[in-house]
Scaffold this motif. Sequence first.
Motif, PDB file in Angstrom:
ATOM      1  N   ALA A   1       0.830  -1.212   0.000  1.00 53.86           N
ATOM      2  CA  ALA A   1       0.000   0.000   0.000  1.00 53.86           C
ATOM      3  C   ALA A   1       0.858   1.252   0.000  1.00 53.86           C
ATOM      4  O   ALA A   1       0.573   2.223  -0.718  1.00 53.86           O
ATOM      5  CB  ALA A   1      -0.931  -0.007   1.213  1.00 53.86           C
ATOM      6  N   LEU A   2       1.936   1.239   0.812  1.00 57.71           N
ATOM      7  CA  LEU A   2       2.831   2.396   0.875  1.00 57.71           C
ATOM      8  C   LEU A   2       3.527   2.614  -0.460  1.00 57.71           C
ATOM      9  O   LEU A   2       3.629   3.752  -0.946  1.00 57.71           O
ATOM     10  CB  LEU A   2       3.856   2.186   1.984  1.00 57.71           C
ATOM     11  N   LYS A   3       3.988   1.530  -1.077  1.00 59.65           N
ATOM     12  CA  LYS A   3       4.685   1.643  -2.369  1.00 59.65           C
ATOM     13  C   LYS A   3       3.757   2.159  -3.452  1.00 59.65           C
ATOM     14  O   LYS A   3       4.108   3.083  -4.202  1.00 59.65           O
ATOM     15  CB  LYS A   3       5.271   0.285  -2.749  1.00 59.65           C
ATOM     16  N   LEU A   4       2.573   1.571  -3.549  1.00 57.33           N
ATOM     17  CA  LEU A   4       1.640   1.969  -4.595  1.00 57.33           C
ATOM     18  C   LEU A   4       1.168   3.409  -4.423  1.00 57.33           C
ATOM     19  O   LEU A   4       1.137   4.184  -5.378  1.00 57.33           O
ATOM     20  CB  LEU A   4       0.436   1.025  -4.615  1.00 57.33           C
ATOM     21  N   SER A   5       0.796   3.769  -3.189  1.00 57.76           N
ATOM     22  CA  SER A   5       0.293   5.125  -2.952  1.00 57.76           C
ATOM     23  C   SER A   5       1.402   6.162  -3.105  1.00 57.76           C
ATOM     24  O   SER A   5       1.170   7.239  -3.676  1.00 57.76           O
ATOM     25  CB  SER A   5      -0.339   5.224  -1.559  1.00 57.76           C
ATOM     26  N   GLY A   6       2.614   5.851  -2.631  1.00 59.77           N
ATOM     27  CA  GLY A   6       3.714   6.801  -2.720  1.00 59.77           C
ATOM     28  C   GLY A   6       4.172   7.033  -4.149  1.00 59.77           C
ATOM     29  O   GLY A   6       4.319   8.182  -4.591  1.00 59.77           O
ATOM     30  N   LEU A   7       4.398   5.952  -4.895  1.00 61.61           N
ATOM     31  CA  LEU A   7       4.850   6.104  -6.281  1.00 61.61           C
ATOM     32  C   LEU A   7       3.755   6.701  -7.158  1.00 61.61           C
ATOM     33  O   LEU A   7       4.034   7.484  -8.068  1.00 61.61           O
ATOM     34  CB  LEU A   7       5.292   4.749  -6.830  1.00 61.61           C
TER      35      LEU A   7
ATOM     36  N   THR B   1       0.267  -6.470 -12.278  1.00 58.18           N
ATOM     37  CA  THR B   1       1.545  -5.795 -12.008  1.00 58.18           C
ATOM     38  C   THR B   1       1.296  -4.527 -11.202  1.00 58.18           C
ATOM     39  O   THR B   1       0.265  -3.860 -11.366  1.00 58.18           O
ATOM     40  CB  THR B   1       2.277  -5.409 -13.306  1.00 58.18           C
ATOM     41  N   HIS B   2       2.257  -4.196 -10.346  1.00 57.20           N
ATOM     42  CA  HIS B   2       2.169  -2.939  -9.606  1.00 57.20           C
ATOM     43  C   HIS B   2       2.363  -1.746 -10.528  1.00 57.20           C
ATOM     44  O   HIS B   2       1.850  -0.654 -10.258  1.00 57.20           O
ATOM     45  CB  HIS B   2       3.217  -2.919  -8.494  1.00 57.20           C
ATOM     46  N   VAL B   3       3.106  -1.945 -11.619  1.00 59.02           N
ATOM     47  CA  VAL B   3       3.321  -0.846 -12.574  1.00 59.02           C
ATOM     48  C   VAL B   3       1.984  -0.380 -13.154  1.00 59.02           C
ATOM     49  O   VAL B   3       1.733   0.822 -13.284  1.00 59.02           O
ATOM     50  CB  VAL B   3       4.275  -1.286 -13.699  1.00 59.02           C
ATOM     51  N   GLY B   4       1.116  -1.334 -13.489  1.00 55.34           N
ATOM     52  CA  GLY B   4      -0.190  -0.972 -14.030  1.00 55.34           C
ATOM     53  C   GLY B   4      -1.044  -0.220 -13.028  1.00 55.34           C
ATOM     54  O   GLY B   4      -1.707   0.765 -13.370  1.00 55.34           O
ATOM     55  N   VAL B   5      -1.022  -0.669 -11.763  1.00 51.49           N
ATOM     56  CA  VAL B   5      -1.800   0.007 -10.719  1.00 51.49           C
ATOM     57  C   VAL B   5      -1.276   1.427 -10.504  1.00 51.49           C
ATOM     58  O   VAL B   5      -2.052   2.384 -10.382  1.00 51.49           O
ATOM     59  CB  VAL B   5      -1.742  -0.798  -9.407  1.00 51.49           C
ATOM     60  N   ILE B   6       0.053   1.574 -10.463  1.00 53.25           N
ATOM     61  CA  ILE B   6       0.648   2.894 -10.263  1.00 53.25           C
ATOM     62  C   ILE B   6       0.285   3.827 -11.414  1.00 53.25           C
ATOM     63  O   ILE B   6      -0.017   5.013 -11.205  1.00 53.25           O
ATOM     64  CB  ILE B   6       2.177   2.770 -10.112  1.00 53.25           C
ATOM     65  N   ALA B   7       0.305   3.305 -12.637  1.00 53.96           N
ATOM     66  CA  ALA B   7      -0.057   4.133 -13.796  1.00 53.96           C
ATOM     67  C   ALA B   7      -1.492   4.641 -13.685  1.00 53.96           C
ATOM     68  O   ALA B   7      -1.774   5.813 -13.993  1.00 53.96           O
ATOM     69  CB  ALA B   7       0.123   3.316 -15.082  1.00 53.96           C
TER      70      ALA B   7
ATOM     71  N   LEU C   1     -10.892  -0.150  -5.458  1.00 55.15           N
ATOM     72  CA  LEU C   1     -11.419  -0.736  -6.688  1.00 55.15           C
ATOM     73  C   LEU C   1     -10.317  -1.084  -7.679  1.00 55.15           C
ATOM     74  O   LEU C   1     -10.311  -2.182  -8.260  1.00 55.15           O
ATOM     75  CB  LEU C   1     -12.421   0.228  -7.328  1.00 55.15           C
ATOM     76  N   VAL C   2      -9.366  -0.170  -7.882  1.00 47.08           N
ATOM     77  CA  VAL C   2      -8.321  -0.396  -8.885  1.00 47.08           C
ATOM     78  C   VAL C   2      -7.462  -1.612  -8.551  1.00 47.08           C
ATOM     79  O   VAL C   2      -7.318  -2.523  -9.382  1.00 47.08           O
ATOM     80  CB  VAL C   2      -7.454   0.866  -9.061  1.00 47.08           C
ATOM     81  N   PRO C   3      -6.852  -1.684  -7.351  1.00 44.82           N
ATOM     82  CA  PRO C   3      -6.044  -2.890  -7.066  1.00 44.82           C
ATOM     83  C   PRO C   3      -6.881  -4.161  -6.971  1.00 44.82           C
ATOM     84  O   PRO C   3      -6.388  -5.248  -7.280  1.00 44.82           O
ATOM     85  CB  PRO C   3      -5.381  -2.555  -5.730  1.00 44.82           C
ATOM     86  N   PHE C   4      -8.138  -4.030  -6.553  1.00 49.92           N
ATOM     87  CA  PHE C   4      -9.001  -5.207  -6.453  1.00 49.92           C
ATOM     88  C   PHE C   4      -9.236  -5.831  -7.833  1.00 49.92           C
ATOM     89  O   PHE C   4      -9.274  -7.064  -7.976  1.00 49.92           O
ATOM     90  CB  PHE C   4     -10.332  -4.815  -5.823  1.00 49.92           C
ATOM     91  N   ILE C   5      -9.394  -4.985  -8.847  1.00 51.32           N
ATOM     92  CA  ILE C   5      -9.623  -5.477 -10.204  1.00 51.32           C
ATOM     93  C   ILE C   5      -8.320  -5.888 -10.875  1.00 51.32           C
ATOM     94  O   ILE C   5      -8.260  -6.899 -11.589  1.00 51.32           O
ATOM     95  CB  ILE C   5     -10.329  -4.388 -11.049  1.00 51.32           C
ATOM     96  N   MET C   6      -7.257  -5.152 -10.624  1.00 49.02           N
ATOM     97  CA  MET C   6      -6.006  -5.360 -11.352  1.00 49.02           C
ATOM     98  C   MET C   6      -5.156  -6.502 -10.795  1.00 49.02           C
ATOM     99  O   MET C   6      -4.374  -7.118 -11.532  1.00 49.02           O
ATOM    100  CB  MET C   6      -5.186  -4.063 -11.314  1.00 49.02           C
TER     101      MET C   6
ATOM    102  N   GLN D   1       0.609  -9.481  -3.878  1.00 50.29           N
ATOM    103  CA  GLN D   1       0.635  -8.161  -4.505  1.00 50.29           C
ATOM    104  C   GLN D   1      -0.397  -7.206  -3.925  1.00 50.29           C
ATOM    105  O   GLN D   1      -0.356  -6.017  -4.213  1.00 50.29           O
ATOM    106  CB  GLN D   1       0.386  -8.291  -6.011  1.00 50.29           C
ATOM    107  N   TRP D   2      -1.318  -7.702  -3.117  1.00 52.38           N
ATOM    108  CA  TRP D   2      -2.400  -6.857  -2.632  1.00 52.38           C
ATOM    109  C   TRP D   2      -1.916  -5.744  -1.718  1.00 52.38           C
ATOM    110  O   TRP D   2      -1.048  -5.957  -0.870  1.00 52.38           O
ATOM    111  CB  TRP D   2      -3.409  -7.697  -1.850  1.00 52.38           C
ATOM    112  N   PRO D   3      -2.502  -4.541  -1.828  1.00 51.54           N
ATOM    113  CA  PRO D   3      -2.343  -3.531  -0.773  1.00 51.54           C
ATOM    114  C   PRO D   3      -3.268  -3.864   0.378  1.00 51.54           C
ATOM    115  O   PRO D   3      -4.126  -4.749   0.283  1.00 51.54           O
ATOM    116  CB  PRO D   3      -2.744  -2.230  -1.473  1.00 51.54           C
ATOM    117  N   ILE D   4      -3.141  -3.145   1.462  1.00 53.37           N
ATOM    118  CA  ILE D   4      -3.866  -3.494   2.682  1.00 53.37           C
ATOM    119  C   ILE D   4      -5.375  -3.368   2.514  1.00 53.37           C
ATOM    120  O   ILE D   4      -6.136  -4.138   3.122  1.00 53.37           O
ATOM    121  CB  ILE D   4      -3.373  -2.606   3.862  1.00 53.37           C
ATOM    122  N   SER D   5      -5.857  -2.450   1.675  1.00 51.62           N
ATOM    123  CA  SER D   5      -7.307  -2.276   1.503  1.00 51.62           C
ATOM    124  C   SER D   5      -7.941  -3.536   0.927  1.00 51.62           C
ATOM    125  O   SER D   5      -9.002  -3.977   1.380  1.00 51.62           O
ATOM    126  CB  SER D   5      -7.586  -1.076   0.597  1.00 51.62           C
ATOM    127  N   VAL D   6      -7.309  -4.128  -0.072  1.00 55.57           N
ATOM    128  CA  VAL D   6      -7.834  -5.342  -0.691  1.00 55.57           C
ATOM    129  C   VAL D   6      -7.675  -6.533   0.250  1.00 55.57           C
ATOM    130  O   VAL D   6      -8.563  -7.382   0.352  1.00 55.57           O
ATOM    131  CB  VAL D   6      -7.123  -5.619  -2.027  1.00 55.57           C
TER     132      VAL D   6
END
Length: 279
Positions: free
Chosen positions: A75-81, A139-145, A213-218, A224-229
């Motif tokens: 979650a920190l990586k995805l939200s920060g990047l 991929t985390h790259v897709g979620v970050i994008a 919603l985004v990480p849940f679908i992707m 790979q899940w963030p804490i919300s999912v």
Amino acid sequence: MVSRGGILANVATYAAAVLIAAFFLVPLTWLVSLALRTPQEIFFGASRFIPENPTLDNFGQVLRDRGFLNYLWNALKLSGLGALGSVIVAAPAAYAFSRFDFRGRGVMMMAILAVQMVSGLVILIPLYRYMGWLGLLETHVGVIAIYIAIGLPITVWLLKTAFDGVPIVLEEAAAIDGYGHFETFLRITLPLASPGMASALILNMILNWSQFLVPFIMLSRDAQWPISVAIYNYAGSTTASTTHLLAAACLITILPAILAFLLLQRAIVSALTAGAIKG
């Protein structure tokens, strides 16, 4: 002297604020109550709102779980990047809107803001197919994008406000010294607008942290899940005997966003209002 109508308006405003605060605080206090209970007290339900034997062991048990720590890191990586990417991409556009007078600027600014109002559900299916075509599913790259794209509209507006607060005479002086637009942007404007940029970064991180919603679908792989999912999936399989652990995990999840806003709310508000009054 304040008129009677003004007093009534103030009373109505504070009453509405109290009701709104209660609407959000009641579930939060109930969550705290559950998180502090022993496994035995979980079964008392609402009959014992204040735990008789409050304990912090639930938090310790959750934090000792390596899987939970991995979810927090994701979650920190995805939200920060995602937040950093939004600021980097939005900065040149915001500078152009702030400094250059071109045809259709107002319409484009409103169009950018209108994009922010479009629900993610509307474009979810084509977005999923598009990310699959790019090979960015799972991929985390897709979620970050996607986080970057979601954060761009509000970030452009925030950074434009920050750049509006930078005196243009400083840039004119830099131009006299031989600086071009890009060099002036990098050496003069960006450093002076850094408080506003930091506030935009923090606000984006808070918004991304709560993304579900985004990480849940992707993402479908557990690692790979963030804490919300992760909490959503855990809640679907939890039982009454583990409700106290779920409540503790939820509190740990929302605390960073709450603390960040409480500690940095002055900086965030100043970023929102900077440049609102220009001499």
